[in-house]
Design a protein around this motif. Structure first.
Motif, PDB file in Angstrom:
ATOM      1  N   LEU A 185       0.837  -1.206   0.000  1.00  0.00           N
ATOM      2  CA  LEU A 185       0.000   0.000   0.000  1.00  0.00           C
ATOM      3  C   LEU A 185       0.868   1.251   0.000  1.00  0.00           C
ATOM      4  O   LEU A 185       0.542   2.243  -0.641  1.00  0.00           O
ATOM      5  CB  LEU A 185      -0.938   0.006   1.213  1.00  0.00           C
ATOM      6  N   LYS A 186       1.995   1.185   0.674  1.00  0.00           N
ATOM      7  CA  LYS A 186       2.886   2.345   0.781  1.00  0.00           C
ATOM      8  C   LYS A 186       3.370   2.852  -0.580  1.00  0.00           C
ATOM      9  O   LYS A 186       3.781   4.002  -0.701  1.00  0.00           O
ATOM     10  CB  LYS A 186       4.064   2.026   1.680  1.00  0.00           C
ATOM     11  N   LEU A 187       3.335   2.009  -1.616  1.00  0.00           N
ATOM     12  CA  LEU A 187       3.744   2.457  -2.953  1.00  0.00           C
ATOM     13  C   LEU A 187       2.894   3.643  -3.424  1.00  0.00           C
ATOM     14  O   LEU A 187       3.405   4.548  -4.073  1.00  0.00           O
ATOM     15  CB  LEU A 187       3.640   1.315  -3.969  1.00  0.00           C
ATOM     16  N   LEU A 188       1.610   3.630  -3.071  1.00  0.00           N
ATOM     17  CA  LEU A 188       0.736   4.733  -3.472  1.00  0.00           C
ATOM     18  C   LEU A 188       1.203   6.045  -2.858  1.00  0.00           C
ATOM     19  O   LEU A 188       1.239   7.074  -3.521  1.00  0.00           O
ATOM     20  CB  LEU A 188      -0.719   4.448  -3.087  1.00  0.00           C
ATOM     21  N   LYS A 189       1.569   5.999  -1.592  1.00  0.00           N
ATOM     22  CA  LYS A 189       2.073   7.199  -0.914  1.00  0.00           C
ATOM     23  C   LYS A 189       3.394   7.645  -1.533  1.00  0.00           C
ATOM     24  O   LYS A 189       3.615   8.828  -1.781  1.00  0.00           O
ATOM     25  CB  LYS A 189       2.241   6.936   0.579  1.00  0.00           C
ATOM     26  N   GLU A 190       4.278   6.686  -1.781  1.00  0.00           N
ATOM     27  CA  GLU A 190       5.584   7.011  -2.357  1.00  0.00           C
ATOM     28  C   GLU A 190       5.456   7.634  -3.751  1.00  0.00           C
ATOM     29  O   GLU A 190       6.171   8.574  -4.080  1.00  0.00           O
ATOM     30  CB  GLU A 190       6.452   5.747  -2.434  1.00  0.00           C
ATOM     31  N   PHE A 191       4.543   7.113  -4.551  1.00  0.00           N
ATOM     32  CA  PHE A 191       4.391   7.592  -5.929  1.00  0.00           C
ATOM     33  C   PHE A 191       3.529   8.845  -6.049  1.00  0.00           C
ATOM     34  O   PHE A 191       3.732   9.655  -6.939  1.00  0.00           O
ATOM     35  CB  PHE A 191       3.779   6.507  -6.820  1.00  0.00           C
TER      36      PHE A 191
ATOM     37  N   ALA B   2     -18.038   5.794  -0.620  1.00  0.00           N
ATOM     38  CA  ALA B   2     -18.440   4.427  -0.980  1.00  0.00           C
ATOM     39  C   ALA B   2     -17.253   3.469  -0.959  1.00  0.00           C
ATOM     40  O   ALA B   2     -17.393   2.300  -0.595  1.00  0.00           O
ATOM     41  CB  ALA B   2     -19.110   4.403  -2.353  1.00  0.00           C
ATOM     42  N   VAL B   3     -16.074   3.957  -1.313  1.00  0.00           N
ATOM     43  CA  VAL B   3     -14.873   3.116  -1.293  1.00  0.00           C
ATOM     44  C   VAL B   3     -14.483   2.813   0.154  1.00  0.00           C
ATOM     45  O   VAL B   3     -14.187   1.665   0.502  1.00  0.00           O
ATOM     46  CB  VAL B   3     -13.717   3.787  -2.079  1.00  0.00           C
ATOM     47  N   TRP B   4     -14.502   3.823   1.005  1.00  0.00           N
ATOM     48  CA  TRP B   4     -14.208   3.603   2.431  1.00  0.00           C
ATOM     49  C   TRP B   4     -15.183   2.586   3.021  1.00  0.00           C
ATOM     50  O   TRP B   4     -14.787   1.670   3.737  1.00  0.00           O
ATOM     51  CB  TRP B   4     -14.278   4.923   3.194  1.00  0.00           C
ATOM     52  N   LYS B   5     -16.453   2.730   2.671  1.00  0.00           N
ATOM     53  CA  LYS B   5     -17.491   1.832   3.187  1.00  0.00           C
ATOM     54  C   LYS B   5     -17.229   0.396   2.718  1.00  0.00           C
ATOM     55  O   LYS B   5     -17.305  -0.538   3.507  1.00  0.00           O
ATOM     56  CB  LYS B   5     -18.864   2.309   2.728  1.00  0.00           C
ATOM     57  N   GLU B   6     -16.909   0.225   1.428  1.00  0.00           N
ATOM     58  CA  GLU B   6     -16.639  -1.113   0.889  1.00  0.00           C
ATOM     59  C   GLU B   6     -15.451  -1.762   1.591  1.00  0.00           C
ATOM     60  O   GLU B   6     -15.485  -2.946   1.903  1.00  0.00           O
ATOM     61  CB  GLU B   6     -16.317  -1.033  -0.612  1.00  0.00           C
TER      62      GLU B   6
ATOM     63  N   ILE C 271      -5.058   0.319   5.627  1.00  0.00           N
ATOM     64  CA  ILE C 271      -5.853   1.388   5.006  1.00  0.00           C
ATOM     65  C   ILE C 271      -6.359   2.356   6.080  1.00  0.00           C
ATOM     66  O   ILE C 271      -6.326   3.572   5.899  1.00  0.00           O
ATOM     67  CB  ILE C 271      -6.986   0.783   4.157  1.00  0.00           C
ATOM     68  N   LYS C 272      -6.789   1.828   7.218  1.00  0.00           N
ATOM     69  CA  LYS C 272      -7.198   2.687   8.336  1.00  0.00           C
ATOM     70  C   LYS C 272      -6.026   3.537   8.812  1.00  0.00           C
ATOM     71  O   LYS C 272      -6.188   4.724   9.103  1.00  0.00           O
ATOM     72  CB  LYS C 272      -7.730   1.845   9.503  1.00  0.00           C
ATOM     73  N   GLU C 273      -4.845   2.926   8.895  1.00  0.00           N
ATOM     74  CA  GLU C 273      -3.647   3.663   9.323  1.00  0.00           C
ATOM     75  C   GLU C 273      -3.284   4.768   8.330  1.00  0.00           C
ATOM     76  O   GLU C 273      -2.851   5.843   8.734  1.00  0.00           O
ATOM     77  CB  GLU C 273      -2.471   2.701   9.507  1.00  0.00           C
ATOM     78  N   ALA C 274      -3.448   4.503   7.049  1.00  0.00           N
ATOM     79  CA  ALA C 274      -3.150   5.512   6.020  1.00  0.00           C
ATOM     80  C   ALA C 274      -4.049   6.735   6.205  1.00  0.00           C
ATOM     81  O   ALA C 274      -3.598   7.876   6.085  1.00  0.00           O
ATOM     82  CB  ALA C 274      -3.327   4.922   4.628  1.00  0.00           C
ATOM     83  N   ARG C 275      -5.298   6.487   6.541  1.00  0.00           N
ATOM     84  CA  ARG C 275      -6.207   7.611   6.796  1.00  0.00           C
ATOM     85  C   ARG C 275      -5.796   8.353   8.060  1.00  0.00           C
ATOM     86  O   ARG C 275      -5.760   9.583   8.094  1.00  0.00           O
ATOM     87  CB  ARG C 275      -7.646   7.139   6.897  1.00  0.00           C
TER      88      ARG C 275
ATOM     89  N   ASP D  72      -2.886   8.539   9.333  1.00  0.00           N
ATOM     90  CA  ASP D  72      -1.625   9.247   9.058  1.00  0.00           C
ATOM     91  C   ASP D  72      -1.816  10.459   8.139  1.00  0.00           C
ATOM     92  O   ASP D  72      -0.894  11.247   7.960  1.00  0.00           O
ATOM     93  CB  ASP D  72      -0.600   8.297   8.438  1.00  0.00           C
ATOM     94  N   GLY D  73      -3.004  10.581   7.546  1.00  0.00           N
ATOM     95  CA  GLY D  73      -3.326  11.767   6.761  1.00  0.00           C
ATOM     96  C   GLY D  73      -3.012  11.712   5.282  1.00  0.00           C
ATOM     97  O   GLY D  73      -3.288  12.669   4.559  1.00  0.00           O
ATOM     98  N   TRP D  74      -2.477  10.601   4.783  1.00  0.00           N
ATOM     99  CA  TRP D  74      -2.186  10.568   3.350  1.00  0.00           C
ATOM    100  C   TRP D  74      -3.296   9.908   2.535  1.00  0.00           C
ATOM    101  O   TRP D  74      -3.273   9.935   1.305  1.00  0.00           O
ATOM    102  CB  TRP D  74      -0.809   9.964   3.052  1.00  0.00           C
ATOM    103  N   LEU D  75      -4.300   9.386   3.218  1.00  0.00           N
ATOM    104  CA  LEU D  75      -5.507   8.878   2.565  1.00  0.00           C
ATOM    105  C   LEU D  75      -6.671   9.717   3.057  1.00  0.00           C
ATOM    106  O   LEU D  75      -6.938   9.763   4.261  1.00  0.00           O
ATOM    107  CB  LEU D  75      -5.721   7.394   2.906  1.00  0.00           C
ATOM    108  N   LYS D  76      -7.322  10.418   2.138  1.00  0.00           N
ATOM    109  CA  LYS D  76      -8.414  11.324   2.502  1.00  0.00           C
ATOM    110  C   LYS D  76      -9.718  10.861   1.866  1.00  0.00           C
ATOM    111  O   LYS D  76      -9.716  10.307   0.782  1.00  0.00           O
ATOM    112  CB  LYS D  76      -8.118  12.737   1.986  1.00  0.00           C
TER     113      LYS D  76
END
Length: 167
Positions: free
Chosen positions: A20-26, A35-39, A53-57, A59-63
């Motif tokens: 998952l960290k690749l998304l943050k890095e890139f 709807a995506v959060w809910k799924e 995914i919860k941690e990414a939110r 940590d503030g890099w997933l909004k």
């Protein structure tokens, strides 16, 4: 706005194989619709990767952002699931630099709206080319064997060959 928008599949599959960290890095920050959060988090509580995914939110890099164009959302929802429809609507509204989609119907719809797109395979190819993962084949095999991620045989071969690996 140069944001990256994600649908469910890319987040679930990358987190399940530990990337998952690749998304943050890139891309820095990733935006998802409700709807995506809910799924992922509410309906898929027991899935691998939910914790990341919860941690990414946290940590503030997933909004999470809600698309506002309701007529567009209704139109997209006629052929796509809620997560895909909201993600594409959000990408259009926010003029996203890229959207992460894996399902073929969603990718075809994104093309209609001229959205730049990639998915799990594209992200892993980039990671291999940038030497962030040692083997694309190994990661694609993990996706298929552990996560039941379907990859067309021709696409599998083409992806692996594109990074100079052998099947």
């Amino acid at each position: 706005m140069h944001e990256a928008i994600s649908n469910t599949s890319t987040l679930i599959h990358l987190s399940a194989i530990g990337h998952l960290k690749l998304l943050k890095e890139f891309h820095g920050k990733i935006v998802i619709p409700p709807a995506v959060w809910k799924e992922i988090v509410e309906k898929g509580k027991t899935r691998p990767g939910v914790k990341e995914i919860k941690e990414a939110r946290k940590d503030g890099w997933l909004k999470i952002m809600t698309p506002e164009n309701k007529p567009l959302l209704r139109l997209l929802s006629m052929q796509l699931d809620n997560g895909e429809a909201e993600a594409i609507a959000l990408a259009i509204e926010r003029e996203a630099s890229i959207i992460f989609l894996d399902e073929s119907d969603a990718r075809k719809t994104a093309e209609i709206y001229k959205l730049q797109k990639t998915g799990v395979i594209g992200i892993l190819i980039r990671a291999k080319l940038q030497k962030r993962i040692p083997s694309l084949k190994k990661e694609l095999d993990k996706l298929q064997n552990r996560n039941n991620f379907w990859i067309d045989k021709k696409l599998y071969r083409k992806a692996i060959e594109s990074v100079g690996e052998r099947i």
